[in-house]
Design a protein around this motif. Structure first.
Motif, PDB file in Angstrom:
ATOM      1  N   ILE A  10      -3.013  13.151 -10.703  1.00  0.00           N
ATOM      2  CA  ILE A  10      -2.394  12.059 -11.453  1.00  0.00           C
ATOM      3  C   ILE A  10      -0.951  11.809 -11.016  1.00  0.00           C
ATOM      4  N   TRP A  11      -0.267  12.816 -10.456  1.00  0.00           N
ATOM      5  CA  TRP A  11       1.129  12.651 -10.054  1.00  0.00           C
ATOM      6  C   TRP A  11       1.261  11.981  -8.681  1.00  0.00           C
ATOM      7  N   ASP A  12       0.148  11.761  -7.991  1.00  0.00           N
ATOM      8  CA  ASP A  12       0.218  11.104  -6.687  1.00  0.00           C
ATOM      9  C   ASP A  12       0.192   9.583  -6.781  1.00  0.00           C
ATOM     10  N   PHE A  13       0.120   9.035  -7.965  1.00  0.00           N
ATOM     11  CA  PHE A  13       0.347   7.603  -8.174  1.00  0.00           C
ATOM     12  C   PHE A  13       1.763   7.448  -8.731  1.00  0.00           C
ATOM     13  N   PHE A  14       2.652   6.854  -7.954  1.00  0.00           N
ATOM     14  CA  PHE A  14       4.023   6.679  -8.409  1.00  0.00           C
ATOM     15  C   PHE A  14       4.615   5.412  -7.781  1.00  0.00           C
ATOM     16  N   TYR A  15       5.782   5.024  -8.269  1.00  0.00           N
ATOM     17  CA  TYR A  15       6.311   3.689  -7.984  1.00  0.00           C
ATOM     18  C   TYR A  15       6.595   3.447  -6.501  1.00  0.00           C
ATOM     19  N   GLU A  16       7.187   4.432  -5.836  1.00  0.00           N
ATOM     20  CA  GLU A  16       7.507   4.244  -4.410  1.00  0.00           C
ATOM     21  C   GLU A  16       6.267   3.847  -3.607  1.00  0.00           C
ATOM     22  N   HIS A  17       5.155   4.446  -3.949  1.00  0.00           N
ATOM     23  CA  HIS A  17       3.900   4.144  -3.250  1.00  0.00           C
ATOM     24  C   HIS A  17       3.234   2.954  -3.938  1.00  0.00           C
ATOM     25  N   CYS A  18       3.388   1.795  -3.335  1.00  0.00           N
ATOM     26  CA  CYS A  18       2.797   0.580  -3.909  1.00  0.00           C
ATOM     27  C   CYS A  18       1.478   0.220  -3.239  1.00  0.00           C
ATOM     28  N   SER A  19       1.112   0.917  -2.156  1.00  0.00           N
ATOM     29  CA  SER A  19      -0.108   0.604  -1.393  1.00  0.00           C
ATOM     30  C   SER A  19      -0.874   1.893  -1.100  1.00  0.00           C
ATOM     31  N   TYR A  20      -2.160   1.897  -1.453  1.00  0.00           N
ATOM     32  CA  TYR A  20      -3.001   3.085  -1.289  1.00  0.00           C
ATOM     33  C   TYR A  20      -4.266   2.710  -0.518  1.00  0.00           C
ATOM     34  N   PHE A  21      -4.601   3.525   0.467  1.00  0.00           N
ATOM     35  CA  PHE A  21      -5.702   3.215   1.372  1.00  0.00           C
ATOM     36  C   PHE A  21      -6.741   4.326   1.395  1.00  0.00           C
ATOM     37  N   ASN A  22      -7.985   3.910   1.687  1.00  0.00           N
ATOM     38  CA  ASN A  22      -8.982   4.844   2.174  1.00  0.00           C
ATOM     39  C   ASN A  22      -9.284   4.423   3.621  1.00  0.00           C
ATOM     40  N   PRO A  23     -10.158   5.108   4.351  1.00  0.00           N
ATOM     41  CA  PRO A  23     -10.348   4.748   5.763  1.00  0.00           C
ATOM     42  C   PRO A  23     -10.729   3.288   5.988  1.00  0.00           C
ATOM     43  N   ARG A  24     -11.610   2.727   5.151  1.00  0.00           N
ATOM     44  CA  ARG A  24     -12.067   1.351   5.359  1.00  0.00           C
ATOM     45  C   ARG A  24     -10.945   0.341   5.119  1.00  0.00           C
ATOM     46  N   SER A  25     -10.210   0.483   4.026  1.00  0.00           N
ATOM     47  CA  SER A  25      -9.164  -0.496   3.733  1.00  0.00           C
ATOM     48  C   SER A  25      -8.019  -0.401   4.732  1.00  0.00           C
ATOM     49  N   PHE A  58      -8.745  -1.850  -1.293  1.00  0.00           N
ATOM     50  CA  PHE A  58      -7.311  -1.574  -1.307  1.00  0.00           C
ATOM     51  C   PHE A  58      -6.835  -1.384  -2.743  1.00  0.00           C
ATOM     52  N   VAL A  59      -5.949  -0.404  -2.953  1.00  0.00           N
ATOM     53  CA  VAL A  59      -5.363  -0.134  -4.262  1.00  0.00           C
ATOM     54  C   VAL A  59      -3.868  -0.396  -4.167  1.00  0.00           C
ATOM     55  N   PHE A  60      -3.313  -1.131  -5.143  1.00  0.00           N
ATOM     56  CA  PHE A  60      -1.908  -1.533  -5.035  1.00  0.00           C
ATOM     57  C   PHE A  60      -1.276  -1.708  -6.402  1.00  0.00           C
ATOM     58  N   ASN A  61       0.039  -1.645  -6.426  1.00  0.00           N
ATOM     59  CA  ASN A  61       0.812  -1.861  -7.647  1.00  0.00           C
ATOM     60  C   ASN A  61       1.227  -3.322  -7.718  1.00  0.00           C
ATOM     61  N   ALA A  62       0.616  -4.074  -8.615  1.00  0.00           N
ATOM     62  CA  ALA A  62       0.896  -5.502  -8.727  1.00  0.00           C
ATOM     63  C   ALA A  62       2.243  -5.775  -9.388  1.00  0.00           C
ATOM     64  N   ALA A  63       2.881  -4.758  -9.978  1.00  0.00           N
ATOM     65  CA  ALA A  63       4.179  -4.934 -10.639  1.00  0.00           C
ATOM     66  C   ALA A  63       5.326  -4.382  -9.791  1.00  0.00           C
ATOM     67  N   PHE A  64       5.083  -4.191  -8.510  1.00  0.00           N
ATOM     68  CA  PHE A  64       6.075  -3.574  -7.623  1.00  0.00           C
ATOM     69  C   PHE A  64       7.166  -4.568  -7.237  1.00  0.00           C
ATOM     70  N   HIS A  65       8.423  -4.078  -7.221  1.00  0.00           N
ATOM     71  CA  HIS A  65       9.566  -4.857  -6.743  1.00  0.00           C
ATOM     72  C   HIS A  65      10.404  -3.951  -5.843  1.00  0.00           C
ATOM     73  N   VAL A  69      -6.334   7.548  -0.649  1.00  0.00           N
ATOM     74  CA  VAL A  69      -6.548   7.320  -2.081  1.00  0.00           C
ATOM     75  C   VAL A  69      -7.829   7.986  -2.573  1.00  0.00           C
ATOM     76  N   ASP A  70      -8.822   8.122  -1.707  1.00  0.00           N
ATOM     77  CA  ASP A  70     -10.053   8.809  -2.115  1.00  0.00           C
ATOM     78  C   ASP A  70      -9.753  10.254  -2.518  1.00  0.00           C
ATOM     79  N   TRP A  71      -8.847  10.905  -1.778  1.00  0.00           N
ATOM     80  CA  TRP A  71      -8.474  12.288  -2.086  1.00  0.00           C
ATOM     81  C   TRP A  71      -7.788  12.362  -3.448  1.00  0.00           C
ATOM     82  N   ILE A  72      -6.906  11.409  -3.731  1.00  0.00           N
ATOM     83  CA  ILE A  72      -6.203  11.373  -5.025  1.00  0.00           C
ATOM     84  C   ILE A  72      -7.202  11.214  -6.164  1.00  0.00           C
TER      85      ILE A  72
END
Length: 281
Positions: free
Chosen positions: A207-222, A52-59, A198-201
């Protein structure tokens, strides 16, 4: 290091961007308002266990999902055709046994309207704080709620839940999915989720597909891991829209369980992405 919201393992930070706009899709009336938009920090971490990929500074209090939030894409002919494909998938997977359909995060109601039109006799309930329009339409077959989905609002047994491009905005995906699971009394209900892959990104260095609104990023397994921990049995995860999105189908399950993951491989791709991004910039 930060604890992974899905499995609790120590996740590794691989990318930091300071002062990024918090919202991606706000319609603002003036240049001054746009320049003064709320900002935050993007501190992306990758979990070596579940991937799992996530933004730890998200509010989430920095976000505005009110009526000025607009991310409708259906004016594009190509995207409208794609939505029709997803509608056909829902109908086929449900074997047309659809009476009550819920869409969590329905936006302006386009996808839910298409679903209800495709299934004669069905009713649809859409939940979204950004919805604008009548509370009821299509002869009462469509009903919209300008608040988050919660148990008890829909009085009939729910036959299908659709949720497209919402879970990536949620900082605690398992709690979010659990709340949906607890709102389902029909053991045969079908679940349909769509989210960016997230694998596609990473593979395409978008690089523009990582942004603040998206705090959680998945691949099929996660993604499957999150659903399994929330009490769902995943019946399939597929790449759609040229591999950019994931389309998951599930049914309510009886037990929470773990899914084999590829976290190490995801972490390696994240490290490589960070190096290539810095070089590109």
């Amino acid at each position: 290091m930060s604890a992974c919201p899905i499995c609790g393992a120590d996740a590794e930070r691989f990318l930091v961007r300071e002062g990024v706009p918090a919202n991606q899709n706000l319609l603002l009336p003036t240049c001054e308002r746009a320049r003064g938009v709320t900002r935050g920090t993007l501190a992306l971490h990758a979990c070596p266990e579940c991937g799992f990929v996530f933004n730890a500074a998200f509010h989430d209090d920095r976000l505005d999902y009110g009526a000025s939030y607009e991310n409708t894409q259906s004016e594009s002919g190509a995207f409208a055709a794609y939505l029709a494909e997803r509608v056909a998938d829902v109908v086929a997977a449900s074997r047309e046994d659809l009476r009550t359909i819920v869409e969590v995060g329905c936006g302006k109601g386009v996808f839910l309207s298409l679903l209800v039109e495709a299934v004669p006799g069905s009713t649809g309930h859409g939940f979204d704080t950004s919805y604008e329009g009548p509370e009821s339409s299509n002869g009462g077959r469509l009903r919209f709620h300008t608040h988050y989905f919660r148990r008890g609002v829909v009085h009939d047994a729910i036959d299908a839940v659709a949720c497209r491009h919402v879970i990536e905005h949620i900082a605690d995906p398992v709690a979010f999915l659990t709340s949906i699971r607890e709102g389902l009394e029909n053991p045969a209900a079908r679940i349909f989720f769509e989210t960016p892959c997230v694998d596609w990104i990473l593979r395409n260095e978008v690089i523009w597909d990582f942004f603040y609104e998206h705090c959680s990023y998945f691949n099929p397994r996660s993604l499957e891991q999150a659903f399994a921990r929330a009490g769902f049995d995943v019946t399939g995860v597929h790449h759609v829209f040229g591999g950019q999105y994931l389309w998951l189908e599930a049914v309510p399950g009886a037990a929470r369980r773990s899914i084999p993951s590829d976290g190490g491989a995801v972490l390696g791709r994240c490290r490589a992405f960070a190096k290539r991004q810095a070089s590109s910039i």
